[in-house]
Design a protein around this motif. Sequence first.
Motif, PDB file in Angstrom:
ATOM      1  N   MET A  18     -51.761  -2.273   9.942  1.00 24.40           N
ATOM      2  CA  MET A  18     -50.672  -1.354   9.711  1.00 24.40           C
ATOM      3  C   MET A  18     -50.887  -0.573   8.399  1.00 24.40           C
ATOM      4  O   MET A  18     -50.664   0.623   8.358  1.00 24.40           O
ATOM      5  CB  MET A  18     -49.360  -2.154   9.686  1.00 24.40           C
ATOM      6  CG  MET A  18     -48.153  -1.332   9.394  1.00 24.40           C
ATOM      7  SD  MET A  18     -47.760  -0.398  10.867  1.00 24.40           S
ATOM      8  CE  MET A  18     -46.294   0.337  10.379  1.00 24.40           C
ATOM      9  N   LYS A  19     -51.310  -1.307   7.371  1.00 27.07           N
ATOM     10  CA  LYS A  19     -51.540  -0.687   6.088  1.00 27.07           C
ATOM     11  C   LYS A  19     -52.685   0.344   6.176  1.00 27.07           C
ATOM     12  O   LYS A  19     -52.615   1.420   5.596  1.00 27.07           O
ATOM     13  CB  LYS A  19     -51.883  -1.781   5.075  1.00 27.07           C
ATOM     14  CG  LYS A  19     -51.640  -1.392   3.665  1.00 27.07           C
ATOM     15  CD  LYS A  19     -51.863  -2.578   2.774  1.00 27.07           C
ATOM     16  CE  LYS A  19     -51.270  -2.336   1.419  1.00 27.07           C
ATOM     17  NZ  LYS A  19     -51.568  -3.383   0.491  1.00 27.07           N
ATOM     18  N   ARG A  20     -53.698  -0.010   6.944  1.00 25.51           N
ATOM     19  CA  ARG A  20     -54.858   0.883   7.107  1.00 25.51           C
ATOM     20  C   ARG A  20     -54.457   2.139   7.881  1.00 25.51           C
ATOM     21  O   ARG A  20     -54.861   3.253   7.543  1.00 25.51           O
ATOM     22  CB  ARG A  20     -55.961   0.140   7.857  1.00 25.51           C
ATOM     23  CG  ARG A  20     -57.194   0.986   7.975  1.00 25.51           C
ATOM     24  CD  ARG A  20     -58.400   0.146   8.238  1.00 25.51           C
ATOM     25  NE  ARG A  20     -59.554   0.989   7.975  1.00 25.51           N
ATOM     26  CZ  ARG A  20     -60.490   1.242   8.840  1.00 25.51           C
ATOM     27  NH1 ARG A  20     -60.490   0.668   9.989  1.00 25.51           N
ATOM     28  NH2 ARG A  20     -61.467   2.052   8.541  1.00 25.51           N
ATOM     29  N   ALA A  21     -53.651   2.012   8.898  1.00 25.64           N
ATOM     30  CA  ALA A  21     -53.191   3.149   9.691  1.00 25.64           C
ATOM     31  C   ALA A  21     -52.343   4.087   8.839  1.00 25.64           C
ATOM     32  O   ALA A  21     -52.445   5.318   8.945  1.00 25.64           O
ATOM     33  CB  ALA A  21     -52.404   2.671  10.903  1.00 25.64           C
ATOM     34  N   LEU A  22     -51.522   3.500   7.972  1.00 24.61           N
ATOM     35  CA  LEU A  22     -50.673   4.299   7.105  1.00 24.61           C
ATOM     36  C   LEU A  22     -51.516   5.095   6.096  1.00 24.61           C
ATOM     37  O   LEU A  22     -51.248   6.271   5.849  1.00 24.61           O
ATOM     38  CB  LEU A  22     -49.678   3.386   6.360  1.00 24.61           C
ATOM     39  CG  LEU A  22     -48.597   4.083   5.548  1.00 24.61           C
ATOM     40  CD1 LEU A  22     -47.754   4.979   6.444  1.00 24.61           C
ATOM     41  CD2 LEU A  22     -47.715   3.068   4.851  1.00 24.61           C
ATOM     42  N   SER A  23     -52.549   4.472   5.546  1.00 24.77           N
ATOM     43  CA  SER A  23     -53.403   5.174   4.587  1.00 24.77           C
ATOM     44  C   SER A  23     -54.201   6.281   5.280  1.00 24.77           C
ATOM     45  O   SER A  23     -54.420   7.357   4.722  1.00 24.77           O
ATOM     46  CB  SER A  23     -54.329   4.194   3.858  1.00 24.77           C
ATOM     47  OG  SER A  23     -55.252   3.632   4.748  1.00 24.77           O
ATOM     48  N   LEU A  24     -54.669   6.062   6.517  1.00 26.01           N
ATOM     49  CA  LEU A  24     -55.373   7.098   7.268  1.00 26.01           C
ATOM     50  C   LEU A  24     -54.446   8.278   7.572  1.00 26.01           C
ATOM     51  O   LEU A  24     -54.857   9.438   7.498  1.00 26.01           O
ATOM     52  CB  LEU A  24     -55.952   6.540   8.561  1.00 26.01           C
ATOM     53  CG  LEU A  24     -57.199   5.673   8.426  1.00 26.01           C
ATOM     54  CD1 LEU A  24     -57.578   5.078   9.766  1.00 26.01           C
ATOM     55  CD2 LEU A  24     -58.346   6.502   7.882  1.00 26.01           C
ATOM     56  N   LEU A  25     -53.193   7.970   7.914  1.00 23.25           N
ATOM     57  CA  LEU A  25     -52.216   9.017   8.189  1.00 23.25           C
ATOM     58  C   LEU A  25     -51.940   9.832   6.937  1.00 23.25           C
ATOM     59  O   LEU A  25     -51.885  11.070   6.979  1.00 23.25           O
ATOM     60  CB  LEU A  25     -50.913   8.388   8.713  1.00 23.25           C
ATOM     61  CG  LEU A  25     -49.795   9.367   9.038  1.00 23.25           C
ATOM     62  CD1 LEU A  25     -50.207  10.297  10.172  1.00 23.25           C
ATOM     63  CD2 LEU A  25     -48.527   8.625   9.394  1.00 23.25           C
ATOM     64  N   LEU A  26     -51.795   9.153   5.797  1.00 25.54           N
ATOM     65  CA  LEU A  26     -51.549   9.827   4.536  1.00 25.54           C
ATOM     66  C   LEU A  26     -52.730  10.722   4.148  1.00 25.54           C
ATOM     67  O   LEU A  26     -52.541  11.874   3.721  1.00 25.54           O
ATOM     68  CB  LEU A  26     -51.286   8.796   3.432  1.00 25.54           C
ATOM     69  CG  LEU A  26     -50.899   9.351   2.069  1.00 25.54           C
ATOM     70  CD1 LEU A  26     -49.635  10.179   2.180  1.00 25.54           C
ATOM     71  CD2 LEU A  26     -50.726   8.233   1.075  1.00 25.54           C
ATOM     72  N   MET A  27     -53.956  10.242   4.342  1.00 20.99           N
ATOM     73  CA  MET A  27     -55.150  11.041   4.052  1.00 20.99           C
ATOM     74  C   MET A  27     -55.221  12.257   4.979  1.00 20.99           C
ATOM     75  O   MET A  27     -55.616  13.352   4.563  1.00 20.99           O
ATOM     76  CB  MET A  27     -56.409  10.198   4.181  1.00 20.99           C
ATOM     77  CG  MET A  27     -56.593   9.242   3.007  1.00 20.99           C
ATOM     78  SD  MET A  27     -58.008   8.181   3.170  1.00 20.99           S
ATOM     79  CE  MET A  27     -59.336   9.328   3.182  1.00 20.99           C
ATOM     80  N   GLY A  28     -54.831  12.074   6.218  1.00 19.98           N
ATOM     81  CA  GLY A  28     -54.819  13.177   7.175  1.00 19.98           C
ATOM     82  C   GLY A  28     -53.825  14.256   6.785  1.00 19.98           C
ATOM     83  O   GLY A  28     -54.109  15.453   6.882  1.00 19.98           O
ATOM     84  N   ILE A  29     -52.662  13.852   6.322  1.00 23.08           N
ATOM     85  CA  ILE A  29     -51.635  14.816   5.897  1.00 23.08           C
ATOM     86  C   ILE A  29     -52.119  15.587   4.675  1.00 23.08           C
ATOM     87  O   ILE A  29     -51.980  16.815   4.601  1.00 23.08           O
ATOM     88  CB  ILE A  29     -50.297  14.089   5.613  1.00 23.08           C
ATOM     89  CG1 ILE A  29     -49.700  13.578   6.929  1.00 23.08           C
ATOM     90  CG2 ILE A  29     -49.311  15.012   4.902  1.00 23.08           C
ATOM     91  CD1 ILE A  29     -48.510  12.684   6.760  1.00 23.08           C
TER      92      ILE A  29
END
Length: 142
Positions: free
Chosen positions: A1-12
Amino acid sequence: MKRALSLLLMGIILAVLSSGWTTDGWAQRDVGAKARGEFGTGFWNSKSRQSTGRASYQPAQASTESYRRFSYQPTRIQAGDNVIVKGDGVKLMKGANTVGVIGDGTKFKVTKVIDGWLGSSVEVEGRKLAGWVWHESVALAE
C-alpha cells in the motif's frame, strides 16, 4: 500500500511538471512568431490569432537576373568570334559573383558559349580577368 501511494505521488508530480513544459511549447506557437514581432503575446491572445493580411509563404518573383541564368534563346555568337561590348557597366560574372565591369566599346574574343553566356578573358583596368558576359550585352565585331 505504501509503495502504491509513493508511485501515485511520483506520477502526479511528473504529470504536473510535464504539463508546465507543454504549455510553454504551446505558448510559442511557431518559429516565425519572434520574427513577426508576436513573441510573448501568448497563444490564447486574440490579437495573436488575427490574420496579418498576407500569405505565410510567397515565392520570389522572377526577375531579369534570374531569367539570365538560363535561356533557350539561341545566340548567333559562337566560340572564336570577336565581340564588342555595347553599353556601359556590363558585368563580367563568375558564378553569382561580379568579377569586374567592362566598359562600352571593349573588344574581346569569345572562348566558350553556354546557354547565352559568353566565356572569355577580358582586360579590365589593366588586369586580365576570366568570366562570363550575357550575350545581349555584346555585338559581333566586324
